[in-house]
Design a protein around this motif. Sequence first.
Motif, PDB file in Angstrom:
ATOM      1  N   GLN A 203      21.190  19.964  27.043  1.00 40.82           N
ATOM      2  CA  GLN A 203      20.753  18.810  26.936  1.00 40.82           C
ATOM      3  C   GLN A 203      19.212  18.260  26.842  1.00 40.82           C
ATOM      4  OE1 GLN A 203      23.715  16.672  26.828  1.00 40.82           O
ATOM      5  NE2 GLN A 203      22.401  14.676  26.952  1.00 40.82           N
ATOM      6  N   LYS A 204      18.385  18.362  27.800  1.00 43.27           N
ATOM      7  CA  LYS A 204      17.804  18.473  27.722  1.00 43.27           C
ATOM      8  C   LYS A 204      16.458  18.441  25.980  1.00 43.27           C
ATOM      9  CE  LYS A 204      13.918  18.896  30.012  1.00 43.27           C
ATOM     10  NZ  LYS A 204      12.649  17.954  30.460  1.00 43.27           N
ATOM     11  N   ILE A 205      17.264  19.211  25.244  1.00 43.21           N
ATOM     12  CA  ILE A 205      16.889  19.850  23.670  1.00 43.21           C
ATOM     13  C   ILE A 205      16.866  18.331  23.242  1.00 43.21           C
ATOM     14  CG2 ILE A 205      16.949  20.788  22.127  1.00 43.21           C
ATOM     15  CD1 ILE A 205      16.845  23.556  23.717  1.00 43.21           C
ATOM     16  N   HIS A 206      18.698  18.219  23.010  1.00 38.93           N
ATOM     17  CA  HIS A 206      18.896  17.045  22.344  1.00 38.93           C
ATOM     18  C   HIS A 206      18.172  16.400  22.792  1.00 38.93           C
ATOM     19  CE1 HIS A 206      21.720  19.520  20.485  1.00 38.93           C
ATOM     20  NE2 HIS A 206      22.450  19.591  21.490  1.00 38.93           N
ATOM     21  N   GLU A 207      17.970  15.563  24.475  1.00 37.48           N
ATOM     22  CA  GLU A 207      17.182  14.127  24.798  1.00 37.48           C
ATOM     23  C   GLU A 207      15.993  14.315  24.071  1.00 37.48           C
ATOM     24  OE1 GLU A 207      17.350  13.766  29.116  1.00 37.48           O
ATOM     25  OE2 GLU A 207      19.819  14.497  29.341  1.00 37.48           O
ATOM     26  N   THR A 208      15.039  15.357  24.231  1.00 35.14           N
ATOM     27  CA  THR A 208      13.912  15.455  23.569  1.00 35.14           C
ATOM     28  C   THR A 208      13.953  15.126  22.030  1.00 35.14           C
ATOM     29  OG1 THR A 208      13.129  17.165  25.374  1.00 35.14           O
ATOM     30  CG2 THR A 208      11.887  17.062  22.969  1.00 35.14           C
ATOM     31  N   ARG A 209      15.171  15.412  20.812  1.00 34.33           N
ATOM     32  CA  ARG A 209      15.095  14.848  20.203  1.00 34.33           C
ATOM     33  C   ARG A 209      15.337  13.369  19.094  1.00 34.33           C
ATOM     34  NH1 ARG A 209      13.328  17.376  14.881  1.00 34.33           N
ATOM     35  NH2 ARG A 209      14.266  16.634  13.283  1.00 34.33           N
ATOM     36  N   HIS A 210      16.131  12.875  20.623  1.00 35.01           N
ATOM     37  CA  HIS A 210      16.323  12.080  20.196  1.00 35.01           C
ATOM     38  C   HIS A 210      15.105  11.057  20.914  1.00 35.01           C
ATOM     39  CE1 HIS A 210      18.501   8.392  20.451  1.00 35.01           C
ATOM     40  NE2 HIS A 210      18.497   7.840  21.639  1.00 35.01           N
ATOM     41  N   LYS A 211      14.045  11.530  22.063  1.00 30.95           N
ATOM     42  CA  LYS A 211      13.471  10.474  21.908  1.00 30.95           C
ATOM     43  C   LYS A 211      12.405  10.546  21.021  1.00 30.95           C
ATOM     44  CE  LYS A 211      11.871  11.601  25.874  1.00 30.95           C
ATOM     45  NZ  LYS A 211      10.820  11.652  27.428  1.00 30.95           N
ATOM     46  N   ILE A 212      12.478  11.309  20.105  1.00 34.98           N
ATOM     47  CA  ILE A 212      11.106  11.809  18.669  1.00 34.98           C
ATOM     48  C   ILE A 212      11.886  11.075  18.124  1.00 34.98           C
ATOM     49  CG2 ILE A 212      10.485  13.990  17.685  1.00 34.98           C
ATOM     50  CD1 ILE A 212      10.154  15.662  20.047  1.00 34.98           C
ATOM     51  N   GLU A 213      13.104  11.278  17.478  1.00 35.80           N
ATOM     52  CA  GLU A 213      13.541  10.318  16.199  1.00 35.80           C
ATOM     53  C   GLU A 213      13.263   9.107  16.859  1.00 35.80           C
ATOM     54  OE1 GLU A 213      17.124  11.776  16.075  1.00 35.80           O
ATOM     55  OE2 GLU A 213      17.128  13.996  15.039  1.00 35.80           O
ATOM     56  N   LYS A 214      13.675   9.128  17.397  1.00 35.17           N
ATOM     57  CA  LYS A 214      13.885   6.888  17.744  1.00 35.17           C
ATOM     58  C   LYS A 214      12.211   7.119  17.792  1.00 35.17           C
ATOM     59  CE  LYS A 214      14.800   3.651  21.183  1.00 35.17           C
ATOM     60  NZ  LYS A 214      14.492   3.431  22.698  1.00 35.17           N
ATOM     61  N   PHE A 215      11.308   7.269  18.771  1.00 38.76           N
ATOM     62  CA  PHE A 215       9.929   7.384  18.467  1.00 38.76           C
ATOM     63  C   PHE A 215       9.678   6.882  17.114  1.00 38.76           C
ATOM     64  CE2 PHE A 215       5.152   8.333  18.204  1.00 38.76           C
ATOM     65  CZ  PHE A 215       4.951   7.451  18.895  1.00 38.76           C
ATOM     66  N   CYS A 216       9.555   8.256  16.316  1.00 39.74           N
ATOM     67  CA  CYS A 216       9.317   8.718  14.557  1.00 39.74           C
ATOM     68  C   CYS A 216       9.643   7.733  14.037  1.00 39.74           C
ATOM     69  CB  CYS A 216      10.021   9.474  14.094  1.00 39.74           C
ATOM     70  SG  CYS A 216       8.803  11.050  14.405  1.00 39.74           S
ATOM     71  N   ALA A 217      11.326   6.396  13.841  1.00 41.01           N
ATOM     72  CA  ALA A 217      11.703   5.940  13.634  1.00 41.01           C
ATOM     73  C   ALA A 217      10.577   4.405  13.684  1.00 41.01           C
ATOM     74  CB  ALA A 217      12.706   5.466  13.684  1.00 41.01           C
ATOM     75  N   GLU A 218      10.556   4.413  14.761  1.00 43.40           N
ATOM     76  CA  GLU A 218       9.497   3.237  15.641  1.00 43.40           C
ATOM     77  C   GLU A 218       8.131   2.670  14.438  1.00 43.40           C
ATOM     78  OE1 GLU A 218      10.090   2.915  19.605  1.00 43.40           O
ATOM     79  OE2 GLU A 218      12.970   2.205  19.527  1.00 43.40           O
ATOM     80  N   SER A 219       7.668   4.329  14.510  1.00 42.26           N
ATOM     81  CA  SER A 219       6.141   4.435  14.920  1.00 42.26           C
ATOM     82  C   SER A 219       6.267   4.477  12.916  1.00 42.26           C
ATOM     83  CB  SER A 219       5.705   5.063  15.510  1.00 42.26           C
ATOM     84  OG  SER A 219       5.697   6.362  15.424  1.00 42.26           O
ATOM     85  N   GLY A 220       6.427   5.809  12.613  1.00 46.09           N
ATOM     86  CA  GLY A 220       6.546   5.624  11.462  1.00 46.09           C
ATOM     87  C   GLY A 220       5.075   6.235  10.908  1.00 46.09           C
ATOM     88  N   LYS A 221       4.983   7.269  11.615  1.00 41.60           N
ATOM     89  CA  LYS A 221       3.889   8.199  12.032  1.00 41.60           C
ATOM     90  C   LYS A 221       3.738   9.323  10.744  1.00 41.60           C
ATOM     91  CE  LYS A 221       1.224   6.783  15.887  1.00 41.60           C
ATOM     92  NZ  LYS A 221       0.307   7.444  17.341  1.00 41.60           N
ATOM     93  N   TYR A 222       4.587  10.499  12.114  1.00 47.91           N
ATOM     94  CA  TYR A 222       4.163  11.755  11.079  1.00 47.91           C
ATOM     95  C   TYR A 222       6.462  12.007  10.924  1.00 47.91           C
ATOM     96  CZ  TYR A 222      -0.040  11.900  12.153  1.00 47.91           C
ATOM     97  OH  TYR A 222      -1.651  11.746  12.227  1.00 47.91           O
ATOM     98  N   ALA A 223       7.200  13.168  10.580  1.00 51.64           N
ATOM     99  CA  ALA A 223       8.317  13.407  10.252  1.00 51.64           C
ATOM    100  C   ALA A 223       8.404  13.924  12.111  1.00 51.64           C
ATOM    101  CB  ALA A 223       8.137  14.657   9.683  1.00 51.64           C
ATOM    102  N   PRO A 224       9.773  13.320  12.328  1.00 50.07           N
ATOM    103  CA  PRO A 224      10.183  15.094  13.419  1.00 50.07           C
ATOM    104  C   PRO A 224       9.601  15.700  13.857  1.00 50.07           C
ATOM    105  CG  PRO A 224      11.795  12.826  12.649  1.00 50.07           C
ATOM    106  CD  PRO A 224      11.179  12.651  11.840  1.00 50.07           C
ATOM    107  N   ASP A 225      10.590  16.599  12.578  1.00 54.23           N
ATOM    108  CA  ASP A 225      10.268  18.184  12.761  1.00 54.23           C
ATOM    109  C   ASP A 225       8.440  18.388  12.768  1.00 54.23           C
ATOM    110  OD1 ASP A 225      13.353  18.519  12.000  1.00 54.23           O
ATOM    111  OD2 ASP A 225      12.390  18.675   9.612  1.00 54.23           O
TER     112      ASP A 225
END
Length: 134
Positions: free
Chosen positions: A2-24
């Motif tokens: 669950q923590k891995i999915h939460e972390t990935r979701h947090k990263i994807e949300k941040f990337c969508a908002e910031s537009g900096k780098y790819a979530p990967d």
Amino acid sequence: MQKIHETRHKIEKFCAESGKYAPDAYEFVTNCVIAQVNALTSARHLSAQELLQGLGQQLEEAFGFLTASILEYWQIKTASDIGEIVFDLIELKILSASEDDKRSDFDIDFPLHTVSSAYQTRKSNAKLEIPQID
């Protein structure tokens, strides 16, 4: 899990908002830091230089001669970009920092894809042999 999915979701949300780098890119850096810290004989923070060296090795192991292309796709051009990712991950509370850690520690000239560059140079310098048909 669950923590891995939460972390990935947090990263994807941040990337969508910031537009900096790819979530990967964020996920790869996170996994590299965790692997490097776990490999230490005693618990401590990594220096920027240590992190970059380990990251470079892990990039080459994971992607080989495609490393430069992967970095370009992730929009990573310099060690400073890695520092930006690391400190974004610290801000997201995925990684932590010591009071001595600074974003500017990553403002160094550090080649992130030396092995792939060497491979491409060797490959381009190789002579093309055309088979002869008898």
